[in-house]
Scaffold this active site. Structure first.
Site, mmCIF file in Angstrom:
data_model
loop_
_atom_site.group_PDB
_atom_site.id
_atom_site.type_symbol
_atom_site.label_atom_id
_atom_site.label_comp_id
_atom_site.label_asym_id
_atom_site.label_seq_id
_atom_site.Cartn_x
_atom_site.Cartn_y
_atom_site.Cartn_z
ATOM 1 C CB CYS A 1 15.941 60.705 39.135
ATOM 2 S SG CYS A 1 17.362 59.717 38.690
HETATM 3 N N1 NAD Z 1 21.034 59.629 36.937
HETATM 4 C C1 NAD Z 1 20.819 59.660 38.247
HETATM 5 O O1 NAD Z 1 21.093 60.640 38.929
HETATM 6 C C2 NAD Z 1 20.229 58.460 38.947
HETATM 7 C C3 NAD Z 1 20.269 58.398 40.351
HETATM 8 C C4 NAD Z 1 19.731 57.280 40.990
HETATM 9 C C5 NAD Z 1 19.133 56.267 40.237
HETATM 10 N N2 NAD Z 1 19.081 56.366 38.891
HETATM 11 C C6 NAD Z 1 18.485 55.249 38.135
HETATM 12 O O2 NAD Z 1 19.543 54.453 37.612
HETATM 13 C C7 NAD Z 1 19.194 53.940 36.328
HETATM 14 C C8 NAD Z 1 20.212 54.395 35.299
HETATM 15 O O3 NAD Z 1 20.148 55.792 35.188
HETATM 16 P P1 NAD Z 1 21.263 56.621 34.401
HETATM 17 O O4 NAD Z 1 20.937 58.057 34.579
HETATM 18 O O5 NAD Z 1 22.613 56.130 34.791
HETATM 19 O O6 NAD Z 1 20.936 56.150 32.903
HETATM 20 P P2 NAD Z 1 21.707 56.506 31.569
HETATM 21 O O7 NAD Z 1 20.676 56.649 30.523
HETATM 22 O O8 NAD Z 1 22.682 57.615 31.808
HETATM 23 O O9 NAD Z 1 22.577 55.201 31.282
HETATM 24 C C9 NAD Z 1 22.038 53.964 30.931
HETATM 25 C C10 NAD Z 1 23.111 53.193 30.166
HETATM 26 O O10 NAD Z 1 22.630 51.874 29.931
HETATM 27 C C11 NAD Z 1 23.075 51.470 28.623
HETATM 28 N N3 NAD Z 1 22.253 50.342 28.192
HETATM 29 C C12 NAD Z 1 20.967 50.338 27.770
HETATM 30 N N4 NAD Z 1 20.582 49.074 27.486
HETATM 31 C C13 NAD Z 1 21.631 48.276 27.742
HETATM 32 C C14 NAD Z 1 21.841 46.874 27.667
HETATM 33 N N5 NAD Z 1 20.895 46.025 27.271
HETATM 34 N N6 NAD Z 1 23.053 46.383 28.010
HETATM 35 C C15 NAD Z 1 24.043 47.224 28.418
HETATM 36 N N7 NAD Z 1 23.896 48.553 28.522
HETATM 37 C C16 NAD Z 1 22.701 49.065 28.180
HETATM 38 C C17 NAD Z 1 22.929 52.737 27.807
HETATM 39 O O11 NAD Z 1 23.698 52.681 26.617
HETATM 40 C C18 NAD Z 1 23.444 53.795 28.802
HETATM 41 O O12 NAD Z 1 24.845 53.960 28.702
HETATM 42 C C19 NAD Z 1 17.762 54.439 36.069
HETATM 43 O O13 NAD Z 1 16.852 53.461 36.488
HETATM 44 C C20 NAD Z 1 17.659 55.671 36.949
HETATM 45 O O14 NAD Z 1 16.335 55.952 37.322
HETATM 46 C C21 NAD Z 1 19.632 57.431 38.230
#
Ligand code: NAD
Length: 422
Positions: free
Chosen positions: A264
């Site tokens: 992030c």
């Molecule tokens: N990881 C954190 O701590 C955190 C905290 C707050 C906010 N965020 C935000 O949340 C969002 C997600 O982060 P994350 O760390 O969970 O990401 P991640 O990469 O762990 O997970 C994303 C998931 O989305 C799936 N995906 C991609 N394209 C897709 C589609 N078209 N249809 C269905 N699934 C699809 C991927 O296969 C993956 O499993 C980001 O914008 C991030 O900035 C993350």
């Protein structure tokens, strides 16, 4: 309520599991078949404390699928939680969220009932209204606010304690296009009994960015103070305690070390900087926050060279590869620039992490990965890059230990001990 979650990574899966724990029915959609299979077996595809237990206990309430049609037909609220990584020019890559919005829109078109669509992914201010809304309207052939509801509900969970953070957030931010969407989300979160901020879509987006930029700045600030303290022989942690008791400052995020990483802070700050530069503006504080963070891990190598001036051909052990303890996530881990630099200087690197080695292997397939932390000690010097608890209990066997994470216990058994800011 019946909820669908698009993208079951750290945010989507934790959100889905916690919504199920709170009594809702949840359909998780992902494009990764491996994740779908595991979730349906009640097994978490990621390491996050407490998640396996919630998934296995709520198997009847959580289904995973790649089928958008099934998910939208059988839910009233859809959370979009796909990744929003950085592009090579450091701007935000919206391709995943655009694709997800397109697929959701197509199914909303076929659905008779009203659907609430909530963006939970982190996106720059203006994205939900100016980019996601038009995609949803185009593919659903319905109007936002009439044919479907639209909201932006940023997530503030921290990996490592994500389940707790989701269930006990400091606040819940609901940006909405229409009042009905906001009211439904308030109802969904009602049982968490936390402060709720209702606002516009863009303000909700900016609250998330401002929050991450401020927290990252707090860490870079204390690291700069820590670098000064190191020169002066002052304990930076005492300074942090001393300033942290001031209510205007607060003690959290004032542990100096080798800086922040993860999925992030780096990409969120980069996205903000990149957008602001396109506006012909210069982001002074946030740019310095990033610059300090890039330099901080390399200070460990400088300290190492105080004790081993020629590291060429020497074996350096790395304890910790995850970007922080209690997660398997190695994205932008501070161990990455350290290992890179060691390899540039032709050192041999052997490493261990309790959870993140598989992810790290994709970046550095050719370093030695140890089966346990003890094996890392068979080296000329050891660097502590992640504060896993188990590293506190190690017998450092008279080694040179260069510590980036303040595991002072290592002092007891090391021959030479150096902390990055202490
Ligand atoms: N990881 C954190 O701590 C955190 C905290 C707050 C906010 N965020 C935000 O949340 C969002 C997600 O982060 P994350 O760390 O969970 O990401 P991640 O990469 O762990 O997970 C994303 C998931 O989305 C799936 N995906 C991609 N394209 C897709 C589609 N078209 N249809 C269905 N699934 C699809 C991927 O296969 C993956 O499993 C980001 O914008 C991030 O900035 C993350």
């Amino acid at each position: 309520m019946n909820i669908s979650i698009i993208g079951t990574g750290y945010v989507g899966l934790v959100s889905g599991a916690c919504f199920a724990k709170l009594g809702n029915n949840v359909i998780c959609v992902d494009i990764d078949e491996n994740k779908i299979e595991k979730i349906n077996k009640g097994i978490s595809p990621i390491y996050e404390e407490g998640l396996d237990e919630i998934l296995s206990r709520n198997k009847d309430k959580i289904k995973a699928t790649a089928d958008y049609k099934f998910a939208i037909e059988n839910s009233d609220i859809t959370f979009i939680c796909v990744g929003t990584p950085s592009k090579s020019d450091l701007s935000l890559d919206l391709s995943y969220i655009k694709k997800a919005a397109e697929e959701v829109g197509k199914q909303v078109q076929k659905k008779h009932g009203w659907q609430l669509i909530v963006v939970k992914s982190t996106v720059l201010p203006g994205t939900t209204k100016d980019i996601i809304l038009p995609i949803l309207e185009k593919y659903s052939r319905k109007k936002a606010g009439a044919g479907f509801g639209l909201a932006m509900n940023p997530e503030f969970l921290k990996e490592g304690i994500a389940v707790k953070d989701f269930l006990e957030p400091d606040r819940i931010v609901i940006g909405s296009y229409d009042k009905k969407s906001s009211n439904i989300l308030k109802e969904l979160y009602k049982n968490l009994s936390r402060p709720i901020i209702e606002t516009t879509l863009s303000t909700a987006e900016m609250i998330k960015y401002a929050s991450n930029a401020f927290l990252a700045t707090k860490i870079s600030f204390i690291n700069e103070i820590g670098n000064m303290c190191k020169k002066l022989g002052i304990d930076t942690y005492e300074v942090a305690d001393g300033i942290g008791l001031d209510k205007r400052i607060g003690r959290a995020f004032l542990d100096s070390g080798i800086g922040w990483g993860g999925s992030c802070f780096p990409k969120d700050l980069d996205a903000l900087i990149s957008w602001y530069k396109k506006e012909n503006e210069k982001p002074e504080i946030i740019q310095s926050t990033v610059t300090i963070n890039e330099q901080q891990p390399l200070r460990l190598i400088k300290l190492l060279k105080k004790h081993i001036p020629q590291i060429n051909g020497k074996t350096i052990g790395i304890l910790g590869l995850a970007f922080k303890p209690n997660t398997d996530d190695a994205r932008e881990s501070r161990a990455i620039p350290i290992v890179k630099q060691l390899l540039i200087e032709k050192a041999n690197v052997k490493a261990y992490d309790p959870k993140a080695m598989n992810h790290f292997k994709k970046l550095f397939p050719d370093i030695i990965y140890c089966n346990n932390s003890k094996d890392v000690l068979d080296a000329d010097a050891v660097i502590i890059a992640t504060a896993w608890d188990e590293f506190k209990k190690l017998d450092y066997k008279g080694k040179i230990v260069i510590d980036g994470r303040r595991l002072l216990e290592a002092k007891k058994t090391a021959k030479t001990y150096e902390g990055v800011c202490w």
